[in-house]
Design an enzyme around this catalytic site. Structure first.
Site, PDB file in Angstrom:
ATOM      1  N   GLN A 129       0.823  -1.198   0.000  1.00  0.00           N
ATOM      2  CA  GLN A 129       0.000   0.000   0.000  1.00  0.00           C
ATOM      3  C   GLN A 129       0.857   1.249   0.000  1.00  0.00           C
ATOM      4  OE1 GLN A 129      -2.211  -1.329   3.379  1.00  0.00           O
ATOM      5  NE2 GLN A 129      -4.096  -1.508   2.194  1.00  0.00           N
ATOM      6  N   GLN A 130       1.996   1.166   0.677  1.00  0.00           N
ATOM      7  CA  GLN A 130       2.886   2.314   0.682  1.00  0.00           C
ATOM      8  C   GLN A 130       3.426   2.611  -0.698  1.00  0.00           C
ATOM      9  OE1 GLN A 130       5.599   1.032   3.686  1.00  0.00           O
ATOM     10  NE2 GLN A 130       4.807   2.506   5.146  1.00  0.00           N
ATOM     11  N   CYS A 131       3.601   1.585  -1.468  1.00  0.00           N
ATOM     12  CA  CYS A 131       4.132   1.779  -2.810  1.00  0.00           C
ATOM     13  C   CYS A 131       3.052   2.236  -3.781  1.00  0.00           C
ATOM     14  CB  CYS A 131       4.716   0.479  -3.351  1.00  0.00           C
ATOM     15  SG  CYS A 131       6.069  -0.136  -2.381  1.00  0.00           S
ATOM     16  N   THR A 132       1.816   2.258  -3.321  1.00  0.00           N
ATOM     17  CA  THR A 132       0.693   2.503  -4.224  1.00  0.00           C
ATOM     18  C   THR A 132       0.883   1.706  -5.507  1.00  0.00           C
ATOM     19  OG1 THR A 132       1.768   4.520  -4.994  1.00  0.00           O
ATOM     20  CG2 THR A 132       0.009   4.744  -3.354  1.00  0.00           C
TER      21      THR A 132
END
Ligand SMILES: [Zn+2]
Ligand SMILES: [Zn+2]
Lengths: 690, 690
Positions: free
Chosen positions: B553-556
């Site tokens: 999710q952090q990396c989208t």
């Protein structure tokens, strides 16, 4: 506790952790290729020594720590470790470290009580490594724990003495020989040192029961007959043994009840390199004379607690941070980071996604303008490794704001060749890409080739044929219809996947050309469901449309968003095609214009695989379409491909020089004639009845 | 014709053209701003002189050539010109130059036969300038013609003599004074020189009839009484007068029939700077003694033909090429080129397109990641001048392949701040842009602000408020929901247009936030048709979603094409909004989710203006949606905006520190309570009847 007392109490030199950068590299690789999003604990090996040099009480980990078996080296001391690599910094920070230590302490205790540790003394030296690997920045947060039993205070009965003040030269040599002759590395960390009739030998730890049989009060200086508890000591401090002694004493508390509250002599074995730089000596080892706690003060009566989290550089309990980005080869770093982004798609969302086929596909981009630049960037983001540009132009001042691989500098001094500048910039974005560029003027139907130009055109055609041969996907991204003809013919003939994107002012079309079938044994759509090419829906051969193009047409005036929409979609469509088991032969999703519905599965791991997509920005609409191959097509029909394959360059020259040649050989001329006749007929018919 | 004969025949020195670079600049400007795609001929002024220095038979054009009136300077000789600027190189090349010369020759002839040229002698000296301006490269193709009648051979009766061998010093001074006293520049090029009783005077060309009254055979050396035909001669050759003499003689052929076949004396007036560097002298002028052709050999009996196309640098008849790109200020060049591309859209396709409003809009981009970079590039392509980035992050190795304003270099040494690097790169693409960047950490609801952070957070909020105040359109392009809350509240309060783009793995949503109405006198949608914001469809307040976000999710993680699709559409949507007369208040096209159909015109010059657009890459679908403002919205509802306006930072702090504050004040808590009650009720109800 006063300083005076401190001297009389056994204090242990804590371990220092030493993480080789190869450890982080290996961890990154395992995270990316094996663990992915899993956070399961993983066994690793640490290693320490009792040798000087290195004069440090340190535990090393490196790439070999991840090996299944301990990688033995002479005198190396194994340490059993567990790494827990968390997915986020938050979960790393919030991990319950007390609980974790307790858990591993209990494990350790059980290996003591079950006597497993007697057979395998390495079980007494363990570590936990809690980590969070930020693989985008290559920052590694980590925290070591060396679980040890929180022992009751243990008194030193006399100050620690150097071994050479207790043993004579022969005895020291005997000890060294005995220790270096231990073949089983499991026995190296902990052992017994026995002196019988003045001769020194080593006995395994499982003989620890011998301690219980010793007289209660031994003569400290009796070097003829005595029994020491021995351990390989990583400490180099004159008065403090290293951390491993803690769990060794814990074991004593459980297995040597007979000597609790009594005296115990220890040999903290330290090996020092001799002056010759080759052999070792044990002279700097310590002999410790301690008094064990009484049974009342010691486990198992008192419930043992566990300590061992390492302090950080500031001397506080807290994690450390290793920033590898500055020490790593940055090009390598960039590659892993980019791969991580892509792999996350697969791990998290599309397990069936075949990233390798995308990475290895070789893409030829004909046209390095607005479309070419955007297509190249999207391919790069998908991890495509091989991207080749072909363009005839140079960068002009209006380009950089729309063509994302050029900057203002490229426009100076008349402008750099686009294909070359684009390839170069791809490497500036991502050094790992294999990008190249060729400045070629595409020969076109109806653009007469004079005698003077003939050698040049021949060279260009040969080069283009070679380039198409050497690539897997051919993108048609030029701004005129007729410049797409020659590559369509060559690529159709060579069975390559052709992707087309074409722009209007606020519209676009994106399409994959239908591929001719060759492999008979593969289930593919029947020939009449063959998908069309960019030229299939035309009833006019491509001609010299550049003559009299007005200013605006030359600029390909479009709403700026149109080109990036088309470029994104044409790449996504290619990726969808590559994910379909039939690749370029995948049947198309959508309503067929011939009312034949494809009975084949048109879904890939990424969803449907349409034939073409049209977009209309004035209504913010998008639609998918299917059109089938036209048997009189001027680019992909059997007549054209056969002529090209049989006549080669001579055929191409006829097309370049004769505007009607293509229409003649494909039968379009005849069709036009018929339709004109039909129009005349209908007209007369109408006027008759009126 | 032998050399011997050449000496006896009148030969004319042709004009050289001299184009000042300011001429091309002015032409470019006129093309871009006035003519656009029109190719109509335009009158311009050329200028030549009979003075030395400059010692050249040259015609100058510069920026003043486009003035309506001739810009007079002492001794300057006007030349009437016509510029025909073609839109394409092809039409330039294929222009019928023979026909063009013929046409202008006929014009010239008509000004002779109608005696207009007698009153306005400048009509005898004209030029045609055929051009093609490649404004993308700043290459100017041009070809001058100086139309002149193709005269029959005219015999020199004696070799040309210097004037000082014919006139005495007084006479030369009289001639100079008379000539420099001509106030009407129209009379400067052609005139009569009369000597009466030894005194020299100048008579206007309209007195040419006097020539018919002279004796047939004049004494060459009679300096007491004689009449010369005079002309300002740009030539400096000792034996050849300049090109203007041609049409003067043509005029003689038509108006001085009485002296055809007879002798005529000419003064080729040449002014030379004296040694003092200030005053002029006529001593180097030539006196020519010629024999006119007989009436049989001269027009109008023989149909006149026309010559005058200039030879190029190679001495051949052909166009010349001026490449200004190397001599121009390249930054200026880039600006004009970019403007050209945009203006072509307007000229050619959308005459109502308001490019100025787009250029002048000030855009604030919150987030300089994949979306931010792509949005900025599309804005740049639309000609937006002011673009400001806000981002908290630094460039990491995985960024450049997806974030088009960064390169590999930006990742080194820990990575540059994104906002700063992005702004800098915008100028590398296009130096004319006004781009800047601020590294700010966006405060977020539920992200507790401790005492230590308070001053920093306060500073950030103030900075953000200032930035939003100073911009017209706010783009929300961050990768978390709660980071969009604060800017939504501030921008809603300040009545700014807010544009949002958000990504999923293979989906996106792009939307314009509804704007609250302020201007009562403008016809806008009634309040219940107020469009929603990004938070309107949520029934949960934004909270601390970054806690426990997993790696992916952090990396989208998105399909690479998704972000460029969304970025292109959000900018195109903004441009569509700006083209609507109601701007941000424009009603939305599409099916309303409240079944209220907008009765207002939702079309702009570019088409419809939807509220939001959703895209689905797995099905290659796109749809437009409308949703209306939610009265309990946690970001744009009256309660929230009022609280913010009244309590300011204290309100924000309450939201940051209390996860439930927003739900409480907006009444969402109550709604949740009610719906939970309802669920319990339905549940019991169901179990009762079962
Ligand atoms: Zn075809
Ligand atoms: Zn709202």
């Amino acid at each position: 506790m006063s300083k005076e007392n401190d001297r009389d109490v056994l204090l242990y030199a804590p371990f220092e952790s030493f993480v080789h950068t190869t450890f982080w590299h290996k961890l990154s690789q395992i995270k990316l290729e094996v663990d992915k999003l899993k956070e399961d604990a993983r066994s690793i090996w640490g290693c320490y020594t009792c040798t000087t040099p290195p004069a440090m009480c340190s535990v090393h980990v490196d790439f070999s720590s991840f090996n299944h078996d301990f990688q033995d080296q002479p005198l190396a001391l194994p340490m059993l470790g567990t790494i827990i690599n968390k997915n986020t910094l938050e979960s790393f920070k919030e991990y319950d470290k007390v609980q974790l230590l307790e858990e591993y302490g209990q494990n350790l205790l059980s290996s003591i009580t079950t006597t497993e540790a007697l057979k395998n003394p390495t079980l007494l030296s363990r570590f936990i490594l809690l980590t969070y690997a930020d693989l985008k920045k290559y920052h590694f947060y980590y925290w070591f724990a060396f679980p040890a039993m929180n022992l009751p205070t243990i008194k030193l009965l006399s100050p620690p003495r150097k071994l050479n003040s207790v043993f004579n030269g022969d005895q020291m040599q005997q000890l060294l020989d005995a220790y270096t002759n231990i073949k089983d590395w499991k026995q190296r960390p902990f052992f017994l040192v026995q002196v019988q009739s003045g001769n020194v030998s080593i006995r395994p730890l499982c003989d620890i029961n011998l301690l219980n049989q010793r007289p209660h009060k031994e003569n400290e200086n009796n070097i003829t007959n005595s029994l020491y508890l021995g351990f390989a000591d990583p400490s180099v401090l004159p008065a403090n043994p290293g951390w491993p002694l803690r769990n060794l004493l814990a074991l004593v508390l459980y297995h040597c009840k007979g000597i609790l509250g009594k005296q115990l002599q220890l040999v903290a074995l330290r090996l020092q390199k001799c002056g010759d730089g080759q052999s070792w000596s044990v002279f700097s080892s310590l002999v410790l004379n301690i008094e064990l706690p009484t049974e009342e003060n010691a486990p198992p009566k008192a419930t043992p607690s566990w300590i061992g989290w390492q302090r950080n550089e500031k001397g506080k309990f807290g994690p450390r941070l290793a920033k590898l980005s500055s020490s790593m080869d940055p090009a390598k770093l960039a590659e892993t980071s980019v791969q991580l982004n892509l792999k996350l798609m697969k791990w998290r969302l599309v397990p069936d996604l075949d990233l390798d086929v995308v990475r290895e596909i070789r893409c030829l981009l004909l046209g390095a303008g607005t479309l070419g630049c955007a297509v190249a960037r999207t391919l790069l983001a998908w991890g495509v490794q091989t991207i080749t540009f072909v363009d005839s132009g140079t960068v002009s001042f209006s380009n950089p704001v729309r063509q994302s691989l050029y900057t203002y500098k490229d426009c100076l001094n008349g402008g750099r060749p686009k294909a070359v500048a684009a390839a170069e910039f791809m490497k500036i974005i991502f050094p790992g890409v294999n990008a190249s560029g060729y400045q070629l003027h595409m020969p076109m139907p109806g653009h007469t080739v004079g005698e003077v130009m003939l050698p040049e055109v021949k060279k260009t055609v040969l080069k283009l044929e070679q380039l198409i041969e050497d690539h897997d996907v051919i993108f048609l991204l030029t701004d005129s219809r007729e410049s797409r003809w020659l590559p369509t013919v060559i690529a159709t003939s060579k069975q390559k996947l052709v992707m087309t994107a074409a722009l209007g002012f606020d519209t676009f079309v994106v399409m994959r050309h239908g591929m001719r079938h060759q492999m008979k044994d593969v289930a593919v759509a029947p020939d009449d469901l063959q998908l069309g090419c960019y030229f299939c829906s035309d009833v006019l051969a491509p001609g010299n449309s550049q003559v009299d193009r007005t200013l605006d047409q030359q600029c390909t005036v479009t709403r700026p968003g149109v080109s990036s929409l088309a470029a994104s979609l044409v790449v996504e469509l290619m990726v969808s095609v590559l994910q379909h088991p039939l690749r370029g032969h995948a049947p198309a999703e959508g309503v067929s214009d011939t009312n034949k519905t494809a009975s084949y599965d048109s879904q890939s791991a990424l969803g449907i695989v349409p034939h073409s997509i049209r977009g209309f920005l004035s209504s913010y609409e998008q639609m998918i379409c299917v059109s089938h191959a036209f048997q009189n097509c001027t680019a992909c029909s059997k007549m054209v491909i056969q002529e090209y394959q049989q006549q080669g360059f001579a055929f191409l020259m006829a097309v370049f020089n004769n505007p009607h040649y293509l229409e003649d050989i494909t039968g379009l001329t005849e069709i036009h004639q018929k339709s004109e006749d039909a129009e005349v007929w209908e007209l007369s018919d109408t006027s008759d009845t009126d």
